[in-house]
Design an enzyme around this catalytic site. Structure first.
Site, PDB file in Angstrom:
ATOM      1  N   ASP A   1      64.706  13.704  41.053  1.00  0.00           N
ATOM      2  CA  ASP A   1      64.550  12.761  42.166  1.00  0.00           C
ATOM      3  C   ASP A   1      65.830  11.979  42.416  1.00  0.00           C
ATOM      4  O   ASP A   1      66.108  11.585  43.551  1.00  0.00           O
ATOM      5  CB  ASP A   1      63.432  11.756  41.861  1.00  0.00           C
TER       6      ASP A   1
ATOM      7  N   HIS B   1      62.008   1.699  45.374  1.00  0.00           N
ATOM      8  CA  HIS B   1      61.617   2.105  44.017  1.00  0.00           C
ATOM      9  C   HIS B   1      62.621   1.696  42.930  1.00  0.00           C
ATOM     10  O   HIS B   1      62.250   1.641  41.753  1.00  0.00           O
ATOM     11  CB  HIS B   1      61.428   3.620  43.940  1.00  0.00           C
TER      12      HIS B   1
ATOM     13  N   GLY C   1      62.748   7.313  42.277  1.00  0.00           N
ATOM     14  CA  GLY C   1      62.162   7.687  43.552  1.00  0.00           C
ATOM     15  C   GLY C   1      63.137   7.778  44.703  1.00  0.00           C
ATOM     16  O   GLY C   1      62.856   7.262  45.790  1.00  0.00           O
TER      17      GLY C   1
ATOM     18  N   ASP D   1      54.769   1.952  53.169  1.00  0.00           N
ATOM     19  CA  ASP D   1      55.134   3.291  52.719  1.00  0.00           C
ATOM     20  C   ASP D   1      53.949   3.939  52.008  1.00  0.00           C
ATOM     21  O   ASP D   1      53.124   3.250  51.411  1.00  0.00           O
ATOM     22  CB  ASP D   1      56.315   3.154  51.754  1.00  0.00           C
TER      23      ASP D   1
ATOM     24  N   HIS E   1      54.073   5.514  49.337  1.00  0.00           N
ATOM     25  CA  HIS E   1      54.279   5.302  47.904  1.00  0.00           C
ATOM     26  C   HIS E   1      54.322   3.798  47.604  1.00  0.00           C
ATOM     27  O   HIS E   1      54.928   3.027  48.359  1.00  0.00           O
ATOM     28  CB  HIS E   1      55.596   5.935  47.443  1.00  0.00           C
TER      29      HIS E   1
ATOM     30  N   ASP F   1      55.797   7.916  55.782  1.00  0.00           N
ATOM     31  CA  ASP F   1      55.326   9.107  55.091  1.00  0.00           C
ATOM     32  C   ASP F   1      53.812   9.130  54.889  1.00  0.00           C
ATOM     33  O   ASP F   1      53.286   9.945  54.137  1.00  0.00           O
ATOM     34  CB  ASP F   1      56.049   9.292  53.751  1.00  0.00           C
TER      35      ASP F   1
ATOM     36  N   TYR G   1      59.592  12.151  55.252  1.00  0.00           N
ATOM     37  CA  TYR G   1      60.262  13.396  54.882  1.00  0.00           C
ATOM     38  C   TYR G   1      59.959  14.536  55.850  1.00  0.00           C
ATOM     39  O   TYR G   1      60.429  15.641  55.642  1.00  0.00           O
ATOM     40  CB  TYR G   1      59.895  13.735  53.433  1.00  0.00           C
TER      41      TYR G   1
END
Length: 371
Positions: free
Chosen positions: A96, A138, A146, A173, A175, A262, A306
């Site tokens: 990552d 992150h 991340g 987000d 995440h 995302d 993404y």
């Protein structure tokens, strides 16, 4: 009224590219700005360049040792093979976060862009500012994570905090905004709110309703996870159940938003079934709350996303259109078709959302409900 708006953009942002096949590609930022310009929305704002954040500025949220390590790796990446223990411990053993030549300067430009936005809003040079390259939520104090080398969200929040602001940071987000939460987990003057796919199924595996802060910061962190296959309706219900009431209770003087897109059904790295139709509502709500609570002060940042061509430019242009109060100009960017899961999955999404919202309300001692 939108007041003065600033859009932060510069070719420097294109340097934050961790590898050719890495999911995080800066092309999405350029495509967003291109679309904003194509629709003429940039004429309603001032476009300003980012700058490189200094080591001291990055140090508002990262240790000096970590910044020095990133700078060293950026100049002289180690040879292929087993990484030294300190490098691995700093997060660079993960695919990552590969070690990329020039990553210090590239990420310092992203951080600098978010500081340019924060400075403009704090000084009154602009009421609202948008850095689409930002949102790297992150990164931890001593560790990349991340796709994030430095945490520009946290640096911007910390800088605003030093100017005397009471800061609310809302992260939408897919995440969990774990790095930003961790850096302010004990600070009662910073409210972090994160809506995201449940950590039971998705990186980084955190962001549950019982994560509400520690010490004096108890109650200043709020997390509402959503089950896989959540679509627009429950996502928006969750957003409305948490964001406006918690912001009104906290009474911030500035609003910072991490606007990762995302959550979309086409995003390859998550499992939600959102569409671009959420973005007019999200942008309008942030805009109205900024004026209601913060005298208009709103710093918007990018984040995850993404589906580089299919989704990101449209989602962030819809957000920006709300910021400059011209949503009709971008209306055609809203998805005509929207995904929904099968009935059994729909029932599960609603049941888990109601359960987790009840849990969050108990933890915070505040009434929260899906209206």
């Amino acid at each position: 009224m939108s007041g003065t708006v600033r859009l932060v953009w510069g070719e420097q942002f294109m340097a934050y590219r961790l590898s050719e096949d890495h999911p995080l590609q800066p092309l999405r930022v350029k495509l967003t700005v291109d679309l904003i310009r194509e629709l003429g929305l940039d004429a309603l704002a001032e476009t300003v360049s980012p700058r490189l954040a200094s080591d001291d500025e990055i140090g508002l949220s990262h240790s000096r040792g970590y910044v020095d390590l990133v700078r060293r790796l950026s100049k002289r990446p180690p040879p292929p093979g087993r990484l030294p223990p300190d490098v691995a411990a700093a997060g660079f053993a993960s695919p990552d976060n590969p070690i990329a030549p020039g990553m210090h300067e590239a990420c310092a430009a992203v951080v600098g862009g978010s500081l340019v936005a924060a400075e403009a809003v704090h000084t009154g040079a602009a009421l609202h500012a948008f850095n689409p390259a930002g949102g790297l939520h992150h990164a931890m104090r001593d560790r990349a994570s991340g796709f994030c080398v430095y945490n520009d969200v946290a640096v911007g929040v910390a800088w605003l905090r030093r100017q005397g602001h009471r800061v609310a940071c809302v992260d939408v987000d897919v995440h969990h905004g774990d790095g930003t939460q961790a850096l302010f987990y004990a600070d009662p003057q910073v409210l972090t709110i994160s809506l995201h796919e449940s950590g039971r199924y998705l990186f980084p595996g955190t962001g549950f309703p019982d994560e509400t802060g520690v010490g004096e910061g108890r109650g200043a962190s709020a997390n509402l996870p959503l089950a896989p296959y959540a679509w627009d309706e429950p996502w928006l219900k969750a957003f409305d159940a948490v964001v406006p009431p918690l912001l009104r209770e906290f009474r911030p003087t500035v609003l910072v938003t991490q606007d990762g897109c995302d959550t979309h059904a086409l995003d390859p790295l998550a499992h939600l079934l959102g569409s671009t139709a959420i973005w007019p509502h999200v942008g309008r709500t942030f805009h109205e709350l900024a004026h209601e609570l913060c005298d208009g002060r709103w710093v918007a940042l990018g984040g995850g996303g993404y589906a580089v061509r299919e989704v990101v430019p449209r989602a962030w242009t819809l957000l920006f259109a709300e910021m400059v109060e011209r949503p009709e100009v971008a209306a055609a960017l809203v998805d005509a078709e929207r995904a929904q899961p099968q009935p059994e999955a729909r029932e599960r999404v609603w049941a888990l959302l109601e359960r987790d919202l009840e849990s969050l309300a108990r933890e915070l001692g505040q009434p929260l409900s899906l209206k």
